[in-house]
Enzyme design. Structure first.
Site, PDB file in Angstrom:
ATOM      1  N   ASP A  10       0.825  -1.310  -0.051  1.00 41.95           N
ATOM      2  CA  ASP A  10      -0.033   0.156   0.030  1.00 41.95           C
ATOM      3  C   ASP A  10       0.877   1.303   0.097  1.00 41.95           C
ATOM      4  OD1 ASP A  10      -2.404   1.717   0.390  1.00 41.95           O
ATOM      5  OD2 ASP A  10      -1.476   1.750   2.648  1.00 41.95           O
ATOM      6  N   ASP A  12      -0.378   5.007   0.846  1.00 46.09           N
ATOM      7  CA  ASP A  12      -0.538   6.120   1.669  1.00 46.09           C
ATOM      8  C   ASP A  12      -0.668   5.434   3.289  1.00 46.09           C
ATOM      9  OD1 ASP A  12      -1.017   8.592   0.327  1.00 46.09           O
ATOM     10  OD2 ASP A  12      -2.471   7.305  -0.882  1.00 46.09           O
TER      11      ASP A  12
HETATM   12  C1  XBP Z   1      -5.435   6.228   0.314  1.00 42.50           C
HETATM   13  C2  XBP Z   1      -6.468   6.869   0.173  1.00 42.50           C
HETATM   14  C3  XBP Z   1      -6.374   8.180  -0.963  1.00 42.50           C
HETATM   15  C4  XBP Z   1      -5.656   9.392  -0.260  1.00 42.50           C
HETATM   16  C5  XBP Z   1      -5.930  10.375  -1.412  1.00 42.50           C
HETATM   17  O1  XBP Z   1      -5.903   4.897   0.756  1.00 42.50           O
HETATM   18  O2  XBP Z   1      -7.816   6.632   0.344  1.00 42.50           O
HETATM   19  O3  XBP Z   1      -7.741   8.503  -1.217  1.00 42.50           O
HETATM   20  O4  XBP Z   1      -6.196   9.348   0.836  1.00 42.50           O
HETATM   21  O5  XBP Z   1      -5.458  10.008  -2.594  1.00 42.50           O
HETATM   22  P1  XBP Z   1      -4.754   3.713   0.583  1.00 42.50           P
HETATM   23  P2  XBP Z   1      -6.365  10.687  -3.849  1.00 42.50           P
HETATM   24  O6  XBP Z   1      -3.799   4.021   1.531  1.00 42.50           O
HETATM   25  O7  XBP Z   1      -5.490   2.628   1.223  1.00 42.50           O
HETATM   26  O8  XBP Z   1      -4.510   3.406  -0.857  1.00 42.50           O
HETATM   27  O9  XBP Z   1      -6.965  11.848  -3.546  1.00 42.50           O
HETATM   28  O10 XBP Z   1      -5.460  10.505  -5.293  1.00 42.50           O
HETATM   29  O11 XBP Z   1      -7.842   9.443  -3.840  1.00 42.50           O
HETATM   30 MG    MG Z   2      -3.034   3.247   3.358  1.00 46.19          MG
END
Ligand code: XBP
Ligand code: MG
Length: 254
Positions: A10, A12
């Site tokens: 993953d 973020d």
């Molecule tokens: C990450 C997200 C993303 C980010 C923002 O989740 O939910 O929406 O918060 O990115 P994960 P975008 O870590 O589970 O992948 O604005 O580009 O969607």
């Molecule tokens: Mg995440």
């Protein structure tokens, strides 16, 4: 029992602590530019993280947190336009080097690569956010360390649906039996485990109280030799920071 061959990451919260000081800030910049008086504080953003995907998060905010807001055009179109600017601001922040990788991440990626492990990305965020993060922290060539960057709208159902992990495995031609996933949030964990993947978790400020039942291990960070992790749940098999030996050990007993 299958041997560990592949790692699916993953982005973020896992590779970098992007939400509070990255995405949230970029959303707020887009709101100011659009003349909106919205302010996503750290606490509010924690609630909004219940919904993955930036466009989806904006729609969730409008529908569930605001009483009297109707965009001039259709809400989906409005959210997409606003989100496009948010992405521009976020990419600018990455380009400025404002968002570092989490402790131990670079070392682990390099070790995995040197040891011949196959690697891929499975994330909800916009694809460019991933390539900019990798390029700004590890250099351009790091894009090629990953066989697939499964991201954003490439699958219609975002996390917690298992689709993005299933997509990444299919693209790489790997099975869940030989792969370990890395996640930081309940939504991500539901997605990876829903795809049948053994999963290791490193929490962050927003996810430390999430439910990670049956995770291989839950840690506060990957850590390093002189900055060891805290085990929040599970057995680290005597290891004190995440390295390839530890991953093989926890994968075998998970
Ligand atoms: C990450 C997200 C993303 C980010 C923002 O989740 O939910 O929406 O918060 O990115 P994960 P975008 O870590 O589970 O992948 O604005 O580009 O969607
Ligand atoms: Mg995440």
């Amino acid at each position: 029992m299958s041997k560990l061959k592949a790692l699916l990451f993953d982005v973020d919260g896992t590779l970098a602590d992007t939400e509070a000081d990255g995405h949230r800030v970029a959303f707020n910049k887009a709101f100011v530019e659009a003349g909106l008086d919205w302010d996503w504080t750290e606490a509010l953003y924690g609630e909004l993280l219940a919904v993955t995907g930036g466009k989806e998060r904006i729609k969730y905010y409008v529908n569930d947190f605001l009483d009297n807001f109707t965009p001039k055009n259709d809400l989906t179109e409005f959210a997409a336009k606003l989100h496009k600017r948010k992405t521009d601001f976020y990419l600018e922040m990455l380009q400025q080097g404002e968002i570092p990788l989490r402790a131990g991440v670079e070392r682990l990626l390099r070790e995995a690569r040197d040891a011949g492990f196959r690697m891929g990305i499975a994330t909800t965020t916009t694809p460019a956010n991933v390539t900019y993060l990798l390029t700004s922290t590890l250099g351009k060539e790091s894009i090629d360390w990953f066989e697939v960057i499964a991201a954003g709208d490439i699958v219609p159902a975002k996390k917690p649906a298992p689709d993005i992990f299933q997509y990444a495995m299919k693209e790489m031609g790997i099975t869940a039996e030989e792969t370990l996933a890395f996640e930081d949030s309940a939504n991500g964990f539901l997605s990876s485990t829903g795809a049948g993947l053994k999963t290791m978790v490193t929490v962050n400020r927003y996810t430390k109280d999430d439910n990670f039942d049956d995770a291989c291990i839950v840690l506060d960070q990957m850590g390093s030799e002189n900055n060891t992790f805290k085990v929040l749940d599970g057995d680290s098999k005597g290891h004190q920071f995440v390295n390839m030996e530890m991953l093989k050990d926890i994968f075998a007993s998970c």
